[in-house]
Design an enzyme around this catalytic site. Sequence first.
Site, PDB file in Angstrom:
ATOM      1  N   ASP A  14      -7.301  -3.122 -11.413  1.00 50.94           N
ATOM      2  CA  ASP A  14      -8.142  -1.923 -11.302  1.00 50.94           C
ATOM      3  C   ASP A  14      -8.800  -1.575 -12.634  1.00 50.94           C
ATOM      4  OD1 ASP A  14      -6.952  -1.994  -8.853  1.00 50.94           O
ATOM      5  OD2 ASP A  14      -5.633  -0.284  -9.207  1.00 50.94           O
ATOM      6  N   ALA A  56      -7.884   6.166  -1.497  1.00 53.90           N
ATOM      7  CA  ALA A  56      -8.483   5.372  -0.420  1.00 53.90           C
ATOM      8  C   ALA A  56      -8.492   3.883  -0.731  1.00 53.90           C
ATOM      9  CB  ALA A  56      -9.905   5.867  -0.163  1.00 53.90           C
ATOM     10  N   GLY A  57      -7.860   3.476  -1.843  1.00 58.29           N
ATOM     11  CA  GLY A  57      -7.823   2.056  -2.198  1.00 58.29           C
ATOM     12  C   GLY A  57      -9.043   1.619  -2.993  1.00 58.29           C
ATOM     13  N   LEU A  58      -9.758   2.582  -3.583  1.00 57.88           N
ATOM     14  CA  LEU A  58     -10.954   2.246  -4.356  1.00 57.88           C
ATOM     15  C   LEU A  58     -10.762   2.519  -5.845  1.00 57.88           C
ATOM     16  CD1 LEU A  58     -13.666   3.662  -1.939  1.00 57.88           C
ATOM     17  CD2 LEU A  58     -12.870   1.312  -2.149  1.00 57.88           C
TER      18      LEU A  58
HETATM   19  C1  GLA Z   1      -3.490  -1.419  -6.310  1.00 59.40           C
HETATM   20  C2  GLA Z   1      -3.012  -1.706  -7.721  1.00 59.40           C
HETATM   21  C3  GLA Z   1      -3.616  -3.020  -8.238  1.00 59.40           C
HETATM   22  C4  GLA Z   1      -3.379  -4.159  -7.253  1.00 59.40           C
HETATM   23  C5  GLA Z   1      -3.780  -3.743  -5.839  1.00 59.40           C
HETATM   24  C6  GLA Z   1      -3.405  -4.756  -4.801  1.00 59.40           C
HETATM   25  O1  GLA Z   1      -4.860  -1.182  -6.311  1.00 59.40           O
HETATM   26  O2  GLA Z   1      -3.342  -0.641  -8.578  1.00 59.40           O
HETATM   27  O3  GLA Z   1      -3.074  -3.310  -9.511  1.00 59.40           O
HETATM   28  O4  GLA Z   1      -2.036  -4.579  -7.295  1.00 59.40           O
HETATM   29  O5  GLA Z   1      -3.197  -2.503  -5.461  1.00 59.40           O
HETATM   30  O6  GLA Z   1      -4.004  -5.975  -5.046  1.00 59.40           O
END
Ligand code: GLA
Length: 409
Positions: free
Chosen positions: A190, A128-130
Site C-alpha cells: 500500500d 473499502a480495500g483501497l
Molecule cells: C492490505 C495490506 C497490504 C496487502 C493487502 C493484501 O491492503 O495493507 O499490505 O497485504 O492487504 O494483498
Amino acid sequence: MTSAELEAVAVKSFAERFGSQPSIASCAPGRVELLGNHTDYNGGLVMAAAIDRYTTVVGLDRPDRDGHVYALDFDGSDQFPLSNIARGEVGGWPNYVKGVVWAIQEALGSELIRGFEIVVAGDVPLGAGLSSSASLQAAVAFFLLGAGVAPGRSVGQYEGEGSASARMDLAMVLRRSENAFVGVSSGLLDQFSSLFGRADHALFLDCQSLEFDRLPLGDPGPAIVVCDSKTSRRLADGMYNRRHAECQAIVAYFRDRDGGDAVRLLRDVSLADLEDCWDDLDPVARKRARHVLTENERVLQGVSALKAGDLKRFGRLISASHASSRDDFENSSPALDALVEAARSAPGFLGGKLSGAGWAGCTVNLVEADKAEAFAEAVAASYARTRGVTPEVHICHAADGASSRPLTR
Ligand code: GLA
C-alpha cells in the site's frame, strides 16, 4: 472530486479551524491491487496501481512541539506532543497520523524540528480495500517533508529522477509505522503504491528484493472500475493477522524440515515443494500458501501480458486471482463474489477481483475505457437485483504518487 477541489475544501476548513492560511499542501493517492493478493508480507510479487482518489493534507508548522490535526471526513481532532507519542484507541484514524510522526522520528533518531497543525481531507472510500490509510500516511509524510520539519530531509530528495531509493526508504518507514505503531502486520504494497504511482501505469514490486517497475497500461489505458459493496471492515479486526499467521505456519514447517535460514518467508518455498509435502501440511494453512504461491506466478504472467500489450490476458489473470482468493485464501465474501459475478457479463469487462485485504469493501475491475460508463451501470443494476443494495461505482484511472507543494498566500 479532483485533487485541486479536495485541496480547496481542506484549505477552507483549515482557515475556519485554525484561523489562518495553510502554507503547504500534500496529496497522496489510494491504490488498487491488480495481482498478488496477500503476497507482500510473504516476500512475494505484487502488481498494483495508484488511483485518482486522494487524501490531502494542508497546514502550517508551529513553533512549539505539538501536532494538531483535524480530520474533516471524521469531524474529529487530535493533539499530541512530539516527544511522547502515545497510541490511541485501536482502529482509530489518529493512530495513522501519529504513527507516521513516530516512525519518521524513530528512523531519523531525532524529533521533528517543529510541531504542526494540519487538516486532512480525502475521497478514497474508507475501509473499502483501497488503502485510504496508506494514502493518509503518505500525505502526512509529504506534508512534513514539504514543511521542512524533518531534520536532514528536504522534499526535493523525494522528487524527480533519482528519488526512487528515498521513496522506497520512506515506504518502509510508513510500513513500520503501520506494523509497530498501528498494530497491523501488513506488507509494503500500500505504501509503495501510494508513493510510486504513475498516471496510466501499473506498478510491479518484488517485496523481497524491492526491485520495482512501472508498466504502461496502454494508450488508451483501460478504466479501473471500483465497485464498493458498501460492506466494510477494519484491518485491525484480526482476520488479516490470522492469515499472516497461517502463512507463517507453512514457513515454520519448511524451516524445521530444512533447518538453517534457507526458508524465511513463504516466497522461499516453491509451489513444487508445497505440492510434494501437501499431505503432511495443515489442511487450512496449505491452501493459504497455495494461493500466495500461485499469485506470485500470476504476477509474473501479468508482467509479461502487459509488456506484450495483451490486456485481455492480463484481465483473465485478475479474474483467476479472485477465484484463488475465494477458494484457497477464503478472504472473499458473498457480497464480493456477487459483485465479481455481476461484472463478468457487463460491457467492456476484462477482469475483476476483490481489492486488498478482502472480506469486505470493493472489487476492482479492468474495463475497456470507452465502455466504463455502460459497465458501471450494468454492474450496479445487476448487483441491485441480486443483493437488493446499490453499490457505489467509481470509474478510476491510474494516477501519480504522493507529492507536496507550497501554497501561495
Ligand atoms: C492490505 C495490506 C497490504 C496487502 C493487502 C493484501 O491492503 O495493507 O499490505 O497485504 O492487504 O494483498
